[in-house]
Structures are given as structure tokens and as C-alpha cells.
Scaffold this motif. Structure first.
Motif, PDB file in Angstrom:
ATOM      1  N   ALA A  39      10.124   3.175   8.108  1.00  0.00           N
ATOM      2  CA  ALA A  39      10.617   3.652   6.763  1.00  0.00           C
ATOM      3  C   ALA A  39      10.329   2.896   5.867  1.00  0.00           C
ATOM      4  O   ALA A  39      10.838   3.348   4.904  1.00  0.00           O
ATOM      5  N   ALA A  40      11.888   1.989   5.964  1.00  0.00           N
ATOM      6  CA  ALA A  40      12.139   1.384   4.479  1.00  0.00           C
ATOM      7  C   ALA A  40      10.765   0.579   3.971  1.00  0.00           C
ATOM      8  O   ALA A  40      11.022   0.947   2.768  1.00  0.00           O
ATOM      9  N   GLY A  41       9.792   0.035   4.517  1.00  0.00           N
ATOM     10  CA  GLY A  41       8.885  -0.281   3.698  1.00  0.00           C
ATOM     11  C   GLY A  41       8.232   0.766   2.593  1.00  0.00           C
ATOM     12  O   GLY A  41       7.757   0.235   1.914  1.00  0.00           O
ATOM     13  N   VAL A  42       7.644   1.834   3.500  1.00  0.00           N
ATOM     14  CA  VAL A  42       6.797   3.020   2.976  1.00  0.00           C
ATOM     15  C   VAL A  42       7.892   3.437   2.135  1.00  0.00           C
ATOM     16  O   VAL A  42       7.103   3.908   0.539  1.00  0.00           O
ATOM     17  N   GLY A  43       9.331   3.622   2.511  1.00  0.00           N
ATOM     18  CA  GLY A  43      10.209   3.947   1.224  1.00  0.00           C
ATOM     19  C   GLY A  43       9.821   3.320   0.230  1.00  0.00           C
ATOM     20  O   GLY A  43      10.538   4.041  -1.135  1.00  0.00           O
ATOM     21  N   LEU A  44       9.925   1.915  -0.093  1.00  0.00           N
ATOM     22  CA  LEU A  44      10.245   1.313  -1.346  1.00  0.00           C
ATOM     23  C   LEU A  44       9.526   1.309  -1.579  1.00  0.00           C
ATOM     24  O   LEU A  44       9.263   1.816  -2.934  1.00  0.00           O
ATOM     25  N   GLY A  45       8.576   1.233  -1.170  1.00  0.00           N
ATOM     26  CA  GLY A  45       6.896   1.793  -1.832  1.00  0.00           C
ATOM     27  C   GLY A  45       6.541   2.727  -2.330  1.00  0.00           C
ATOM     28  O   GLY A  45       6.600   2.861  -3.225  1.00  0.00           O
ATOM     29  N   GLY A  46       7.287   3.630  -2.072  1.00  0.00           N
ATOM     30  CA  GLY A  46       7.211   5.158  -2.640  1.00  0.00           C
ATOM     31  C   GLY A  46       7.749   5.177  -4.223  1.00  0.00           C
ATOM     32  O   GLY A  46       7.637   5.683  -4.459  1.00  0.00           O
ATOM     33  N   LEU A  47       9.409   4.365  -3.669  1.00  0.00           N
ATOM     34  CA  LEU A  47      10.022   4.409  -5.072  1.00  0.00           C
ATOM     35  C   LEU A  47       9.444   3.692  -6.054  1.00  0.00           C
ATOM     36  O   LEU A  47       9.958   3.984  -6.819  1.00  0.00           O
ATOM     37  N   LEU A  48       9.003   2.378  -5.833  1.00  0.00           N
ATOM     38  CA  LEU A  48       8.472   1.725  -6.606  1.00  0.00           C
ATOM     39  C   LEU A  48       6.988   2.403  -7.533  1.00  0.00           C
ATOM     40  O   LEU A  48       6.913   2.332  -8.740  1.00  0.00           O
ATOM     41  N   LEU A  49       6.674   3.307  -6.489  1.00  0.00           N
ATOM     42  CA  LEU A  49       5.594   4.267  -7.750  1.00  0.00           C
ATOM     43  C   LEU A  49       5.671   5.385  -8.024  1.00  0.00           C
ATOM     44  O   LEU A  49       5.609   5.720  -9.053  1.00  0.00           O
ATOM     45  N   LEU A  50       7.389   5.610  -7.626  1.00  0.00           N
ATOM     46  CA  LEU A  50       7.669   6.817  -8.438  1.00  0.00           C
ATOM     47  C   LEU A  50       8.270   6.015  -9.709  1.00  0.00           C
ATOM     48  O   LEU A  50       7.958   6.727 -11.101  1.00  0.00           O
TER      49      LEU A  50
ATOM     50  N   ALA B 131       4.899   0.160 -27.690  1.00  0.00           N
ATOM     51  CA  ALA B 131       5.204   0.720 -26.768  1.00  0.00           C
ATOM     52  C   ALA B 131       4.821   1.345 -25.465  1.00  0.00           C
ATOM     53  O   ALA B 131       4.835   1.268 -23.985  1.00  0.00           O
ATOM     54  N   VAL B 132       3.713   2.208 -26.034  1.00  0.00           N
ATOM     55  CA  VAL B 132       2.824   3.180 -24.669  1.00  0.00           C
ATOM     56  C   VAL B 132       2.073   1.628 -24.364  1.00  0.00           C
ATOM     57  O   VAL B 132       1.832   1.462 -22.865  1.00  0.00           O
ATOM     58  N   VAL B 133       1.540   0.052 -24.637  1.00  0.00           N
ATOM     59  CA  VAL B 133       1.463  -1.311 -23.894  1.00  0.00           C
ATOM     60  C   VAL B 133       2.092  -1.700 -23.201  1.00  0.00           C
ATOM     61  O   VAL B 133       1.593  -1.425 -21.961  1.00  0.00           O
ATOM     62  N   ALA B 134       3.673  -1.763 -23.425  1.00  0.00           N
ATOM     63  CA  ALA B 134       5.183  -2.048 -22.556  1.00  0.00           C
ATOM     64  C   ALA B 134       4.598  -1.275 -21.521  1.00  0.00           C
ATOM     65  O   ALA B 134       5.015  -1.922 -20.053  1.00  0.00           O
ATOM     66  N   TYR B 135       4.930  -0.061 -21.171  1.00  0.00           N
ATOM     67  CA  TYR B 135       5.237   0.940 -20.276  1.00  0.00           C
ATOM     68  C   TYR B 135       3.713   0.949 -19.742  1.00  0.00           C
ATOM     69  O   TYR B 135       4.564   1.227 -18.041  1.00  0.00           O
ATOM     70  N   ALA B 136       2.846   0.912 -20.005  1.00  0.00           N
ATOM     71  CA  ALA B 136       1.846   1.006 -19.046  1.00  0.00           C
ATOM     72  C   ALA B 136       1.246  -0.493 -18.328  1.00  0.00           C
ATOM     73  O   ALA B 136       1.243   0.082 -17.178  1.00  0.00           O
ATOM     74  N   LEU B 137       1.320  -1.231 -19.115  1.00  0.00           N
ATOM     75  CA  LEU B 137       1.794  -2.564 -18.329  1.00  0.00           C
ATOM     76  C   LEU B 137       2.863  -2.682 -16.906  1.00  0.00           C
ATOM     77  O   LEU B 137       2.865  -2.780 -15.792  1.00  0.00           O
ATOM     78  N   THR B 138       3.913  -1.840 -17.310  1.00  0.00           N
ATOM     79  CA  THR B 138       5.056  -1.588 -16.342  1.00  0.00           C
ATOM     80  C   THR B 138       4.512  -1.295 -15.674  1.00  0.00           C
ATOM     81  O   THR B 138       4.771  -1.148 -14.130  1.00  0.00           O
ATOM     82  N   GLY B 139       3.723   0.088 -15.286  1.00  0.00           N
ATOM     83  CA  GLY B 139       3.855   0.732 -14.392  1.00  0.00           C
ATOM     84  C   GLY B 139       2.994   0.697 -14.137  1.00  0.00           C
ATOM     85  O   GLY B 139       2.056   0.509 -12.499  1.00  0.00           O
TER      86      GLY B 139
ATOM     87  N   THR C 240       2.744  -0.356  -9.505  1.00  0.00           N
ATOM     88  CA  THR C 240       1.632  -0.062  -9.076  1.00  0.00           C
ATOM     89  C   THR C 240       1.482  -0.797  -7.547  1.00  0.00           C
ATOM     90  O   THR C 240       1.167  -0.042  -6.456  1.00  0.00           O
ATOM     91  N   VAL C 241       1.017  -1.937  -8.579  1.00  0.00           N
ATOM     92  CA  VAL C 241       0.696  -3.047  -7.911  1.00  0.00           C
ATOM     93  C   VAL C 241       2.149  -3.092  -5.907  1.00  0.00           C
ATOM     94  O   VAL C 241       1.150  -3.474  -6.004  1.00  0.00           O
ATOM     95  N   ALA C 242       3.057  -3.384  -7.263  1.00  0.00           N
ATOM     96  CA  ALA C 242       4.159  -4.140  -6.223  1.00  0.00           C
ATOM     97  C   ALA C 242       4.453  -2.349  -5.288  1.00  0.00           C
ATOM     98  O   ALA C 242       4.529  -2.712  -3.594  1.00  0.00           O
ATOM     99  N   GLY C 243       4.108  -1.023  -5.395  1.00  0.00           N
ATOM    100  CA  GLY C 243       4.830  -0.361  -4.651  1.00  0.00           C
ATOM    101  C   GLY C 243       3.194  -0.408  -3.443  1.00  0.00           C
ATOM    102  O   GLY C 243       3.430  -0.297  -2.510  1.00  0.00           O
ATOM    103  N   LEU C 244       1.830  -0.178  -3.960  1.00  0.00           N
ATOM    104  CA  LEU C 244       1.392  -0.381  -3.122  1.00  0.00           C
ATOM    105  C   LEU C 244       1.247  -1.707  -2.247  1.00  0.00           C
ATOM    106  O   LEU C 244       0.364  -1.544  -0.368  1.00  0.00           O
ATOM    107  N   GLY C 245       1.352  -2.948  -3.053  1.00  0.00           N
ATOM    108  CA  GLY C 245       1.607  -4.685  -1.848  1.00  0.00           C
ATOM    109  C   GLY C 245       2.752  -3.994  -1.021  1.00  0.00           C
ATOM    110  O   GLY C 245       2.192  -4.042   0.357  1.00  0.00           O
ATOM    111  N   ALA C 246       3.792  -3.006  -1.005  1.00  0.00           N
ATOM    112  CA  ALA C 246       4.665  -3.218   0.086  1.00  0.00           C
ATOM    113  C   ALA C 246       4.414  -1.827   0.761  1.00  0.00           C
ATOM    114  O   ALA C 246       4.405  -2.112   2.334  1.00  0.00           O
ATOM    115  N   ILE C 247       4.141  -1.054   0.645  1.00  0.00           N
ATOM    116  CA  ILE C 247       3.238   0.097   1.911  1.00  0.00           C
ATOM    117  C   ILE C 247       1.670  -0.787   2.858  1.00  0.00           C
ATOM    118  O   ILE C 247       2.199  -0.929   3.684  1.00  0.00           O
ATOM    119  N   LEU C 248       1.114  -1.564   1.358  1.00  0.00           N
ATOM    120  CA  LEU C 248       0.566  -1.848   2.634  1.00  0.00           C
ATOM    121  C   LEU C 248       0.702  -3.385   3.654  1.00  0.00           C
ATOM    122  O   LEU C 248       0.720  -3.728   4.705  1.00  0.00           O
TER     123      LEU C 248
END
Length: 119
Positions: A51-62, A82-90, A94-102
């Protein structure tokens, strides 16, 4: 030059032995703790970790979805930087959230269930 002889070592040893005997005869009582932790089983611990790992991963995906949304809003305002900066941040969120869940899934269902390896 020291004038001490080994008389001190004999005294130290006798005091140490008497203290050890006294400590065994008068054990220290358990101090009351303000924190109490219930005993939980192995399955409960795995479920809480999942629950903790998937929850934190889901929060990062959000947060990644929010960054992508912000990138689209800045695109409407024609602010390319700003588009480039926010797209890179996203992307990185995304990589961090999927990495946390996996990583959580791998650790709980592959690493902990595997036989221990000899080093």
C-alpha cells in the motif's frame, strides 16, 4: 615512567565481578514506554508495504499528470520554455512513479520470496 603495578588490575577485576553479581541479583526493571507497537504478521507487513509503495507511486503519477496539464496550459499561452520545463518534469515524475510501483512489486513478490543466496 609509570610506577603503577598490576595491583590495580586485580582491584578492577574484583569490583567488576562484584558489580556483575549485583546486577544479576538486581535486574533492571522494564521501563514503561510511551510507544506501543502491536504485533503484526508477515502478510500484514507485506500488505502495508504494498500500500505504501503503490500509494507513493500513484501520488507521483498524479503529480506527473498535473505537470502535463500545466504544460498544456502554458502551451495555450504560447510560453514554450514553460511547456518544455513542465513536460520534462512530468516525464521524470512518470518515470519515478512507475519505478516506485514496479520496485515495490518486484521486492515484495520476487526478492522476498526467493531463496536466500550464499555470498
Amino acid at each position: 615512567m609509570s610506577r603503577r603495578t598490576d595491583e590495580g588490575e586485580g582491584t578492577y577485576g574484583s569490583v567488576r565481578d562484584r558489580f556483575r553479581q549485583w546486577r544479576e541479583a538486581n535486574p533492571r526493571r522494564q521501563s514503561p514506554s510511551a510507544l506501543g507497537f502491536p504485533e503484526v504478521g508477515e502478510g500484514t507487513m507485506r500488505l502495508m508495504a504494498l500500500a505504501a509503495g503503490v500509494g507513493l507511486g500513484g501520488l507521483l503519477l498524479l503529480l506527473a499528470a498535473t505537470a502535463y496539464w500545466a504544460a498544456l496550459s502554458w502551451a495555450d499561452a504560447e510560453r514554450d520554455g514553460a511547456v518544455v520545463a513542465y513536460a520534462l518534469t512530468g516525464f521524470f515524475l512518470t518515470v519515478a512513479g512507475l519505478g516506485a510501483i514496479l520496485a515495490t512489486w518486484n521486492h515484495l513478490f520476487r526478492v522476498l520470496r526467493a531463496a536466500p543466496r550464499h555470498h
